[in-house]
Design a protein around this motif. Structure first.
Motif, PDB file in Angstrom:
ATOM      1  N   ASP D 110       0.796  -1.636   0.149  1.00  0.00           N
ATOM      2  CA  ASP D 110       0.001  -0.013  -0.263  1.00  0.00           C
ATOM      3  C   ASP D 110       0.817   1.394   0.001  1.00  0.00           C
ATOM      4  O   ASP D 110       0.560   2.606  -0.712  1.00  0.00           O
ATOM      5  N   GLY D 111       1.938   1.567   1.033  1.00  0.00           N
ATOM      6  CA  GLY D 111       2.721   2.821   1.007  1.00  0.00           C
ATOM      7  C   GLY D 111       3.323   2.480  -0.490  1.00  0.00           C
ATOM      8  O   GLY D 111       2.970   3.646  -1.193  1.00  0.00           O
ATOM      9  N   ASP D 112       3.488   1.242  -1.105  1.00  0.00           N
ATOM     10  CA  ASP D 112       4.203   1.175  -2.802  1.00  0.00           C
ATOM     11  C   ASP D 112       3.837   2.288  -3.560  1.00  0.00           C
ATOM     12  O   ASP D 112       3.348   3.094  -3.967  1.00  0.00           O
ATOM     13  N   ALA D 113       2.221   1.963  -3.181  1.00  0.00           N
ATOM     14  CA  ALA D 113       1.367   1.406  -4.305  1.00  0.00           C
ATOM     15  C   ALA D 113       0.793   3.249  -4.239  1.00  0.00           C
ATOM     16  O   ALA D 113       0.683   3.685  -5.311  1.00  0.00           O
ATOM     17  N   PHE D 114       0.063   3.630  -3.010  1.00  0.00           N
ATOM     18  CA  PHE D 114      -0.881   5.208  -2.691  1.00  0.00           C
ATOM     19  C   PHE D 114       0.332   6.124  -2.285  1.00  0.00           C
ATOM     20  O   PHE D 114       0.127   7.081  -1.946  1.00  0.00           O
ATOM     21  N   SER D 115       1.118   6.076  -1.522  1.00  0.00           N
ATOM     22  CA  SER D 115       1.768   6.620  -1.388  1.00  0.00           C
ATOM     23  C   SER D 115       2.681   7.667  -1.981  1.00  0.00           C
ATOM     24  O   SER D 115       2.931   8.306  -2.782  1.00  0.00           O
ATOM     25  N   ILE D 116       3.967   6.674  -1.982  1.00  0.00           N
ATOM     26  CA  ILE D 116       5.521   6.920  -3.293  1.00  0.00           C
ATOM     27  C   ILE D 116       4.904   6.912  -4.422  1.00  0.00           C
ATOM     28  O   ILE D 116       5.322   7.492  -5.397  1.00  0.00           O
ATOM     29  N   GLY D 117       4.310   6.195  -4.727  1.00  0.00           N
ATOM     30  CA  GLY D 117       3.777   5.792  -6.136  1.00  0.00           C
ATOM     31  C   GLY D 117       2.706   6.017  -6.460  1.00  0.00           C
ATOM     32  O   GLY D 117       1.881   5.637  -7.563  1.00  0.00           O
ATOM     33  N   GLY D 118       1.664   6.744  -5.849  1.00  0.00           N
ATOM     34  CA  GLY D 118       0.469   7.261  -6.418  1.00  0.00           C
ATOM     35  C   GLY D 118       0.599   7.658  -7.407  1.00  0.00           C
ATOM     36  O   GLY D 118      -1.009   7.520  -8.335  1.00  0.00           O
ATOM     37  N   ASN D 119       1.109   7.795  -7.647  1.00  0.00           N
ATOM     38  CA  ASN D 119       0.737   9.469  -9.336  1.00  0.00           C
ATOM     39  C   ASN D 119       1.281   8.420 -10.147  1.00  0.00           C
ATOM     40  O   ASN D 119       0.668   8.308 -11.021  1.00  0.00           O
ATOM     41  N   HIS D 120       1.800   7.939 -10.100  1.00  0.00           N
ATOM     42  CA  HIS D 120       2.378   6.221 -11.773  1.00  0.00           C
ATOM     43  C   HIS D 120       1.128   4.911 -11.239  1.00  0.00           C
ATOM     44  O   HIS D 120       0.544   4.880 -12.349  1.00  0.00           O
ATOM     45  N   LEU D 121       0.876   5.115 -10.171  1.00  0.00           N
ATOM     46  CA  LEU D 121      -0.910   4.028 -10.309  1.00  0.00           C
ATOM     47  C   LEU D 121      -1.233   5.002 -10.752  1.00  0.00           C
ATOM     48  O   LEU D 121      -1.976   4.319 -11.489  1.00  0.00           O
ATOM     49  N   GLU D 122      -1.632   6.286 -11.018  1.00  0.00           N
ATOM     50  CA  GLU D 122      -2.713   6.897 -11.493  1.00  0.00           C
ATOM     51  C   GLU D 122      -3.075   6.663 -12.915  1.00  0.00           C
ATOM     52  O   GLU D 122      -3.687   6.710 -13.781  1.00  0.00           O
ATOM     53  N   HIS D 123      -1.072   7.459 -12.916  1.00  0.00           N
ATOM     54  CA  HIS D 123      -1.312   7.893 -14.872  1.00  0.00           C
ATOM     55  C   HIS D 123      -1.255   6.341 -15.696  1.00  0.00           C
ATOM     56  O   HIS D 123      -1.665   6.235 -16.587  1.00  0.00           O
ATOM     57  N   THR D 124      -1.336   5.433 -14.730  1.00  0.00           N
ATOM     58  CA  THR D 124      -1.210   4.056 -15.346  1.00  0.00           C
ATOM     59  C   THR D 124      -2.078   3.689 -16.198  1.00  0.00           C
ATOM     60  O   THR D 124      -2.668   2.752 -17.027  1.00  0.00           O
ATOM     61  N   ALA D 125      -3.268   3.771 -14.944  1.00  0.00           N
ATOM     62  CA  ALA D 125      -4.515   3.764 -14.593  1.00  0.00           C
ATOM     63  C   ALA D 125      -4.962   4.578 -16.019  1.00  0.00           C
ATOM     64  O   ALA D 125      -5.858   3.168 -17.073  1.00  0.00           O
ATOM     65  N   ARG D 126      -4.811   5.320 -15.997  1.00  0.00           N
ATOM     66  CA  ARG D 126      -5.992   6.314 -16.722  1.00  0.00           C
ATOM     67  C   ARG D 126      -5.224   5.719 -18.205  1.00  0.00           C
ATOM     68  O   ARG D 126      -6.444   5.919 -19.340  1.00  0.00           O
TER      69      ARG D 126
END
Ligand code: TPP
Ligand code: TPP
Ligand code: SF4
Ligand code: SF4
Ligand code: MG
Ligand code: MG
Lengths: 610, 306, 610, 306
Positions: D110-126
């Motif tokens: 969760d830290g990897d995905a939503f804290s430091i990685g939150g932006n990458h997760l979002e842009h990979t999703a969109r």
């Protein structure tokens, strides 16, 4: 080590051990078990006890790299008189399990003592000359407090054994134990004492007594690790805001600050990442509260952009880098001194900043205070290079005089101007900012920026202006350089060999010098506390020796010298400057330094042409 | 400092020169924006609002990242910062949490806020850090001369999408609602009065307030927002009268409307700001340690270490 | 410059100008107007024309730092025979406005020619000896194409004037103009030609002809800027994936690759930030397609963490850094060579990687190909240090032989193993990866990681293992070093002064050497293409000269030398190595190099003790 | 390469050793996770699924960031990468876009995905990049020994919130829906069959599929998810039967349910993946340049330069 101090030579042999306590100056004790056995606790209590009895102590612990348990050791060196390093060779090895015995028996010096749990360990045939003492630790602990609780108790039983063996101050120990465990519940506290006394009651043939020390301190001693020292240094310095992101081995700085700062009217923010952590640290510093951020390894790389901004905008702030094994994720729980280059050169463009390194746990406290003050005095980011060894090591040091070192650095909102120029190029070239909330007399307000700017902070691309501002940012560090004290010498100012060190290697280097000098060699050491800019007089010091070896925990690089050595060679163009380096993730052993030193001297025909 | 800061509250700190000021006292460098750039109107509204509200001159603090829009602080004669691309919200967090006597304004573009700065925006929102963030959204990268932005519509032709953008864009309102922002508004730089209204409401919000303000890039995306500009024959669709600004789902539904969508206050709830929560923590801890001075506190702690 | 080439000495005086064209070797033409006037276009066409007529050309343009319009210049140097720099002094200044005249008249050399628009400019009294030619550019353009269109036409009118003045190939120019403008509509194309012919028809008293050149190239010449050269180098090298984030002055690399790659079956992704850009570049490289990422300034700092990962994981990839003025946001549209330190040292830990720098627009093409091949050969990230001057400058260069340099580097999925060890320590120490999709014979698959690892890629914290792997990553660069060619000399191999350069400063440095030697001075230059590791033989080259000056566009630092100088001093401990540095954001003028050189020689009594 | 990659499609590339494999062929290092860690079950489900689906052994590719959960690839005997904290999705993007023959799995915390990685997760999703991202959410930082995570509930006592977390947490489902992810599911590591079902659906999705899988940290947050674990007396609430997985608003509404919330497929739509769109662009451009070889293409371009 023990046998250096032995009264009668006989002891060095294998004759039946005598029973009268032998007087020793110091002892290196290694406890080897599993991380669940709470051997850290044994070490902790020994250290605290040492602190309260004018003994010095230096500890060395390995944190298991894996997540779940596994083998773990804690090494404590107790002594009277300054203890410089955790000790190369073990005087007493306590082995909880067969694997503890197997993995650590080689660290035991000849004629050292092996204390092992006869319920768990069968000493194998070994050529080593040692005195092996078997104690049924497991079963005796069970007798004392019952089977279920035994895992909790073994460490206390061993603590009792050690109290007996080294004639430690039992009442004080009992105090500490009850004070510490009463929180955990009545029965726990009772079991702890039962186990402790069972151990103390066990009759040992080998006993020692530490040579009485003359009290050196008026304020008494304290026992902390390096990260704690950084935290309280920052609080004493007046830091009231911090931003960080968890990373080993720097995390405890953040964790303790998070808990402590509110009491001081401040706060610490766990940010979403390192970029935000350093950004909010810049923000708080801009707002008038010189702030601190701390990290390790990858976090240092991620903070380099904002550090460059602080250099350009001339915003004071402190970054504490607790160095670990690199590159990349590297070796998170090991020590290395390989962030010196990135600390000096880690941002794009010409980005001069201040870099200093503490050399002991105590120095972590004072270096942090100094970092805050340098940042403010020169309106410049300051990087403090601690490392994993300093951070996790417990040492005794003289209790600070807080009346002297506690300071208030809250912002100055006094009206500035007219014609206020934060980046005034006149004079020493140090920027003087007015935090928001500060009225400007003529109503012309400044801007703080990472673009190249004029003296008011507004963007200016004029060629001459950039050249001027680059020179300005350089000039203020030249000023600092001129004010720095000459570096600290250990040993005479001239001789055959000069060992140059920085940061946490000071202890082993100075002990190496002492041993070498005791053996009649002409060896001195100089320790560099300031790594950007460098202290004056280094060139002269080096010229007074035939050999100059820079001792560093980093790679010897492509040309046989490490990171500080490279900087010194560039500065002084002295080809005799070579490196004694290693990258095994462990602190230097005194022996390693001396062996490498002797080998390099041998290899050198004509040092000048080396 | 939260504590210290209390020594310089807004009212006491009337500085020597804080007699009533006018817009033109706030004018600094002439904006380097292109003629007709939508950012001009947001700047003049900021001046107008400050003139009206008379925030003490020395307390006005504008923070920005990097971009055309982010040059904003240079054009305001007041304390200001031009920080790094994408990190303005994180920087402003440090200012806001240490300075309860200030209300920080953050200005920046869509790339700054939603591309490189997307994570900071989100975490600043969920932590509810007191500040007002005005996102000047031109749906393109202006300063770097026309690359696709996360808010560029599908098919938008840019230097990085010469045949038209193919990446599904960010929906700013959805993102901010889902992130847990407590004040979320949307406006259009061609309707100054509306922008002014939103800015004033935002400024008075006790927490993180954010306004996505469409602001035309006449150079690289001219006419982008005409469809919502009455003066250009478009229709400016205000948030429906009946909309309950405390209803998260309703706000999300509004955000689903096709471009140009609704304008006005989408969402507004009161959740304690991190500033307030940290303030409480400080008060508590200081009470527990009965307001001991730093020296006492340190002595006590070190008693435990000895 | 023109008057060096004048047939009869008389011309240097102010007597009525003669009418027969005078033969010149080259001419520096500065066009000064506003960015709306399309003077870039004039320069562009002159450059293209030069490319097609075996002339060499080097251009120098200033990009207005502000967003909206404003003054702008374009300087083009046309010549036969290699043109090394954009030229210090202007032979012909074309002034569109009074401010153009005012701001640039000082750059005109004595006896240079001022061509100005009499409708806009009133030459002020000037002590300068020059030949001023007034032409009613605005009104004549209006006559030619009507008032409304005049702003579009003035540049074409001036192009016509220049065609007449320098006897350029008019048919070829007409071709280019029609080809270029027909897309913009019939009327536009017609107006363009009308304005051009109006200018060409205007009778001038001063005319010149370029000395005929002997065709040097078989494949003919091309005209591109440095970023274009990088792009097509990457495509020729076989790069099929790139990740980037817009930033000046590197953006056009991304923009052109985004457009070109699909034709080659590849793609370029504009990422959400630099961290993602470099991460997906690592990902594509891991997947078997050695990829490229490009950036400038702050982007370099942000990519340092992932670069360190690629060093540790030994993943081949290329980072093109188009250097700009720093630190922080700095001077985005100016040139600087201040990223050498971060390129070498920018990641935490010991993180050795390969760093190379192109020295001309042509070299941008070949250096990029070499970067790809070095990355693959040594399984290591490679940083290419271009800069703003190279990136935006238009030069003519020999058309590459694509049959020779185009390569296919698609992945090798052949089965590996048994006992496959990507990080095998045996031999040269270069990792050999198996991209996903590769079967492993014994079914034991590798892991790629940033943690310190064993030879299979699995985490290993053993002290000896880390030491071994650090040495392994160093060893492969030693191997590369041993294979590098000695650096390129310009001038004799021994003498009084050696100028050392790297990157885009090669042109002005070599021209400085030529001028100095023409004036009878003993000056040579050596140019370093490889900055990590360094080329062999540098020490010996330096030892053959009395003075060694490193010419760099970065700060002289605290001790009077720049970034490369510091590296050379550390490597060779030669105190004579000093710096000729500047940080005004502009390329070196030949004169600046020579003046500083002479001054430093004067200041040096005994070079050895300097 | 998209092109080249077509030369090694799944079927052709039957390697020497790709005869049917079993779970134990996929076992590598013994996991260093603590006894009882929820991550064990996700690992064994991954083995089980691969055994069932028989993805060619050499094509199995697992990518991770940094964290306890992110050590996953070391425990899988297949191609794997242990990248940087927070950047796994961006790394996987490079793999996915160049390798249509692979289906990349990303594992992390969760830290990897939503804290430091939150932006990458979002842009990979969109951008809808084809991959399956399994977020092993234990609502705490495990590897670094118990700091607050963006998903830690208010009041959670950690080393960075000794008096309890005060920052309003991220709602993973809301974030992913708002970001424009095309396949969004939620599961619980204590219900292996459910996890397996979600993983198989995700794997078959033509685009970006993400599963938030609650996975207990027995060391630092024991019992965190008991309330949704029938075997611990909790109630496992599946997504209601009637739920329309293509209804964004309905999905958002589900996401608003209080902890432990719903489990199952929240949202699933088909939007062309970036992989597909870039593939089309390549096909088009190659058609326009009638499949010219690199040398021809370069010669043509350089004709324009001369
Ligand atoms: C770390 C970093 N990356 C990239 C850049 C280059 N850059 C400056 S502004 C900008 C984006 C501009 O777009 P936007 O944020 O929408 O602002 P606008 O100019 O449109 O107002 C970029 C990519 C930078 N300055 N720093
Ligand atoms: C750039 C960077 N910052 C910080 C760290 C330290 N770190 C490693 S894992 C981790 C977070 C772990 O939490 P989570 O992602 O939830 O994974 P878990 O261990 O709980 O499975 C952190 C902060 C790092 N390795 N790299
Ligand atoms: S480029 Fe666009 S955004 Fe930037 S100043 Fe010009 S019009 Fe405004
Ligand atoms: S610390 Fe928690 S997450 Fe990490 S392995 Fe142990 S139980 Fe699992
Ligand atoms: Mg924009
Ligand atoms: Mg977690």
């Amino acid at each position: 080590m023990i046998n250096e101090k032995v009264a009668e030579p006989a002891a060095a042999s294998n004759k039946p051990a005598n029973t009268s306590p032998r007087v020793v100056k110091d002892a290196v004790i290694r406890l080897a078990g599993n991380s669940q056995d709470g051997i850290q606790a044994i070490g902790g209590f020994l250290a605290r006890l040492a602190g309260r009895t004018d003994k010095d102590v230096m500890t060395y612990m390995t944190i298991p790299a894996t997540i779940s348990g596994g083998p773990s050791i804690f090494q404590v060196r107790l002594g009277t008189g300054e203890v410089l390093s955790a000790g190369d060779e073990v005087d007493l090895l306590v082995a909880f399990y067969q694997h503890s015995y197997r993995d650590h028996i080689d660290t035991l010096r000849d004629d050292g003592i092996l204390l092992y749990d006869t319920d768990q360990v069968k000493p194998e045939a070994s050529t080593k000359r040692m005195r092996a003492i078997g104690v049924p630790i497991t079963s005796r602990t069970i007798e004392a407090i019952g089977g279920t609780a035994k895992d909790k108790g073994k460490n206390m039983f061993v603590l009792g054994l050690l109290a007996r063996m080294f004639d430690l101050d039992v009442p004080k120990l009992e105090q500490m134990l009850t004070a510490y465990y009463k929180g955990k519940g009545e029965d726990v506290a009772r079991n702890v004492l039962l186990a402790f006394h069972a151990g103390y009651g066990y009759s040992l043939t080998e006993t020692f007594a530490f040579r009485p020390a003359t009290t050196r301190t008026t304020r008494g001693q304290v026992v902390t690790d390096g990260n704690q020292a950084v935290v309280y240094g920052a609080l004493a310095a007046g830091v009231r805001f911090g931003g960080g992101y968890p990373i080993t081995p720097s995390s405890t700085i953040m964790e303790i600050l998070r808990q402590e700062l509110p009491k001081y009217g401040g706060l610490f923010v766990q940010a979403e990442d390192e970029l935000a952590a350093v950004a909010m640290t810049c923000g708080a510093s801009y707002a008038g509260y010189t702030a601190l951020t701390c990290t390790s390894g990858p976090g240092v790389s991620l903070k380099s952009e904002a550090l460059g901004w602080a250099v350009m905008a001339e915003i004071p702030m402190v970054l504490v880098d607790v160095q670990r094994g690199g590159p990349a994720t590297g070796l998170p729980t090991n020590v290395e001194q390989s962030d010196l280059n990135i600390a000096r050169y880690g941002s794009h463009g010409d980005s001069p900043r201040i870099v200093i390194a503490p050399c002991s746990v105590e120095d972590c406290f004072y270096t942090t205070i100094e970092a805050v003050n340098l940042a403010r005095a020169y309106s410049c980011p300051v990087i403090v290079l601690s490392d994993q060894a300093l951070a996790t090591r417990v040492e005794t040091w003289e209790r600070p005089d807080f009346k002297k070192c506690v300071q208030d650095i809250s912002p100055n909102f006094a009206t500035r101007g007219p014609n206020f120029k934060p980046y005034d190029n006149a004079g020493d070239g140090i920027a003087h900012h007015a935090p928001p909330g500060t009225p400007i007399a003529d109503g012309k307000y400044p801007v703080v920026t990472g673009l190249e700017h004029d003296e008011y902070g507004h963007p200016a691309a004029r060629p001459a202006n950039h050249a001027m501002m680059v020179a300005k940012r350089r000039r203020k560090l030249k000023l600092l350089e001129s004010k720095l004290p000459p570096p600290e010498m250990h040993g005479p100012n001239e001789g055959n060999v000069l060992l140059v060190g920085w940061g946490s290697t000071r202890g082993p280097i100075q002990e190496a010098v002492d041993r070498a000098r005791a053996a009649g060699e002409s060896v001195s050491a100089v320790h560099l506390r300031y790594l950007m800019p460098l202290q004056p007089g280094i060139k002269e010091i080096m010229e007074a020796f035939n050999h100059v070896f820079v001792v560093e925990l980093n790679d010897e690089g492509m040309y046989g010298y490490g990171q500080l050595a490279g900087i010194l060679r560039a500065s002084f163009c002295d080809a005799r400057i070579r490196g004694i380096n290693k990258t095994d993730g462990l602190p230097f052993k005194v022996r390693e330094i001396l062996e490498r030193m002797h080998q390099m001297i041998k290899e050198t025909k004509n040092p000048v042409l080396a | 400092m939260m504590a210290e800061a209390k020594n310089v509250p807004v009212e006491q700190a009337k500085p020597a020169d804080s007699s009533r000021y006018t817009k033109k006292d706030l004018v600094a460098d002439h904006p380097t924006w292109c003629p007709g750039c939508g950012d001009f109107s947001i700047l003049s509204i900021y001046f107008k609002m400050m003139e009206k509200r008379q925030v003490p001159h020395e307390k006005i603090t504008s923070v920005a990242g990097i971009g055309c829009s982010s040059r904003f602080p240079y054009f305001v004669n007041a304390h200001g910062v031009h920080f790094l691309h994408g990190r303005a919200a994180a920087f402003a967090t440090g200012v806001s949490l240490t300075r309860p006597d200030l209300h920080v304004f953050v200005f920046g573009g869509d790339g700054d806020a939603f591309s490189i700065g997307g994570n900071h925006l989100e975490h600043t929102a969920r932590k509810n850090i007191k500040m007002t963030y005005v996102i000047m959204d031109n749906e393109v990268y202006g300063l770097t001369k026309k690359q696709t932005s996360p808010t560029s519509p599908l098919g938008f032709k840019s230097k990085t999408d010469p045949t038209g953008a193919i990446d599904y864009p960010v929906n700013p309102m959805k993102k901010l609602i889902a992130a847990g922002a407590t004040f979320i508004a949307r406006s259009h730089s061609h309707l100054p009065n509306h922008v002014m209204e939103m800015m004033e409401l935002a400024m008075d919000h006790e927490g993180f307030s954010v306004i996505e303000c469409l602001s035309e890039c006449t150079e690289f995306y001219p006419g982008a927002f005409d469809s919502a500009n009455p003066r250009k024959g478009g229709v400016f669709q205000p948030v429906p009268a009946g909309h309950d600004v405390t209803d998260e789902l309703a706000a999300y539904k509004l955000a689903m409307a096709p471009f140009p969508g609704y304008f006005g206050l989408f969402y507004h709830v009161n959740r304690p700001s991190k500033n307030a929560l940290e303030g409480q923590l400080i008060t508590e801890m200081k009470k527990r340690t009965n307001n001991a001075a730093p020296v006492e506190l340190l002595e006590k702690t070190f008693d435990r270490f000895s």
